[in-house]
Design a protein around this motif. Structure first.
Motif, PDB file in Angstrom:
ATOM      1  N   GLY A 181       1.897   6.315   5.087  1.00 57.26           N
ATOM      2  CA  GLY A 181       1.327   7.646   4.908  1.00 57.26           C
ATOM      3  C   GLY A 181       2.221   8.777   5.368  1.00 57.26           C
ATOM      4  O   GLY A 181       1.831   9.940   5.286  1.00 57.26           O
ATOM      5  N   THR A 182       3.397   8.462   5.844  1.00 52.83           N
ATOM      6  CA  THR A 182       4.264   9.514   6.387  1.00 52.83           C
ATOM      7  C   THR A 182       5.309  10.003   5.374  1.00 52.83           C
ATOM      8  O   THR A 182       6.156  10.813   5.714  1.00 52.83           O
ATOM      9  CB  THR A 182       4.986   9.032   7.668  1.00 52.83           C
ATOM     10  N   GLY A 183       5.195   9.499   4.146  1.00 52.47           N
ATOM     11  CA  GLY A 183       6.098   9.975   3.100  1.00 52.47           C
ATOM     12  C   GLY A 183       5.372  10.967   2.212  1.00 52.47           C
ATOM     13  O   GLY A 183       4.998  12.045   2.664  1.00 52.47           O
ATOM     14  N   CYS A 184       5.122  10.581   0.963  1.00 50.56           N
ATOM     15  CA  CYS A 184       4.483  11.489  -0.001  1.00 50.56           C
ATOM     16  C   CYS A 184       2.998  11.696   0.276  1.00 50.56           C
ATOM     17  O   CYS A 184       2.406  12.663  -0.197  1.00 50.56           O
ATOM     18  CB  CYS A 184       4.664  10.950  -1.421  1.00 50.56           C
ATOM     19  N   GLY A 185       2.378  10.763   1.004  1.00 50.33           N
ATOM     20  CA  GLY A 185       0.953  10.871   1.309  1.00 50.33           C
ATOM     21  C   GLY A 185       0.057  10.273   0.237  1.00 50.33           C
ATOM     22  O   GLY A 185      -1.162  10.255   0.378  1.00 50.33           O
ATOM     23  N   GLY A 186       0.662   9.753  -0.812  1.00 51.76           N
ATOM     24  CA  GLY A 186      -0.130   9.201  -1.915  1.00 51.76           C
ATOM     25  C   GLY A 186      -0.954   7.982  -1.543  1.00 51.76           C
ATOM     26  O   GLY A 186      -1.947   7.678  -2.202  1.00 51.76           O
ATOM     27  N   CYS A 187      -0.579   7.297  -0.491  1.00 52.53           N
ATOM     28  CA  CYS A 187      -1.301   6.087  -0.092  1.00 52.53           C
ATOM     29  C   CYS A 187      -2.433   6.385   0.896  1.00 52.53           C
ATOM     30  O   CYS A 187      -3.155   5.471   1.280  1.00 52.53           O
ATOM     31  CB  CYS A 187      -0.336   5.097   0.542  1.00 52.53           C
ATOM     32  N   ILE A 219       0.839  -1.203   0.000  1.00 49.76           N
ATOM     33  CA  ILE A 219       0.000   0.000   0.000  1.00 49.76           C
ATOM     34  C   ILE A 219       0.871   1.249   0.000  1.00 49.76           C
ATOM     35  O   ILE A 219       0.669   2.161  -0.796  1.00 49.76           O
ATOM     36  CB  ILE A 219      -0.928   0.020   1.245  1.00 49.76           C
ATOM     37  N   CYS A 220       1.820   1.302   0.901  1.00 50.99           N
ATOM     38  CA  CYS A 220       2.669   2.491   1.017  1.00 50.99           C
ATOM     39  C   CYS A 220       4.037   2.183   0.400  1.00 50.99           C
ATOM     40  O   CYS A 220       4.833   1.446   0.971  1.00 50.99           O
ATOM     41  CB  CYS A 220       2.815   2.887   2.487  1.00 50.99           C
ATOM     42  N   HIS A 221       4.254   2.766  -0.774  1.00 54.76           N
ATOM     43  CA  HIS A 221       5.499   2.506  -1.496  1.00 54.76           C
ATOM     44  C   HIS A 221       6.672   3.238  -0.840  1.00 54.76           C
ATOM     45  O   HIS A 221       7.793   2.763  -0.881  1.00 54.76           O
ATOM     46  CB  HIS A 221       5.336   2.897  -2.965  1.00 54.76           C
ATOM     47  N   CYS A 222       6.392   4.388  -0.252  1.00 57.47           N
ATOM     48  CA  CYS A 222       7.473   5.155   0.382  1.00 57.47           C
ATOM     49  C   CYS A 222       8.078   4.393   1.559  1.00 57.47           C
ATOM     50  O   CYS A 222       9.284   4.347   1.727  1.00 57.47           O
ATOM     51  CB  CYS A 222       6.958   6.487   0.898  1.00 57.47           C
TER      52      CYS A 222
HETATM   53  S1  FES Z   1       3.130   5.909  -0.675  1.00 62.89           S
HETATM   54 FE1  FES Z   1       2.703   6.041   1.440  1.00 62.89          FE
HETATM   55  S2  FES Z   1       3.567   7.912   2.021  1.00 62.89           S
HETATM   56 FE2  FES Z   1       4.127   7.746  -0.073  1.00 62.89          FE
END
Ligand code: FES
Length: 70
Positions: free
Chosen positions: A35-41, A3-6
């Motif tokens: 969710g603590t990186g780019c926020g895209g997820c 889900i979160c690639h970052c």
């Molecule tokens: S993909 Fe989750 S914070 Fe960027």
């Protein structure tokens, strides 16, 4: 599923965190980093949070509330 690639967080990790009490984006982020990186997820994180909320919702029949069932 990732889900979160970052932060490389799987859906199962987010689900488990939510089941263990991380009921908001912020808490999920603190527990597993999602969710603590780019926020895209974050929309996907929200969906998982909603799923888990639905799982734990207590479904009570209106008839039971009214005392209409035996
Ligand atoms: S993909 Fe989750 S914070 Fe960027």
């Amino acid at each position: 599923m990732l889900i979160c690639h970052c932060k490389k967080v799987m859906d199962s990790t987010i689900r488990e965190a939510a089941r263990n009490g991380a009921k908001s984006r912020g808490l999920i982020g603190r527990v597993c980093g999602a969710g603590t990186g780019c926020g895209g997820c974050l929309p996907a994180v929200d969906e998982i949070l909603e799923d888990v909320r639905d799982e734990s919702a207590v479904h009570v029949s209106p008839l039971r509330i009214l005392g209409a069932t035996g």
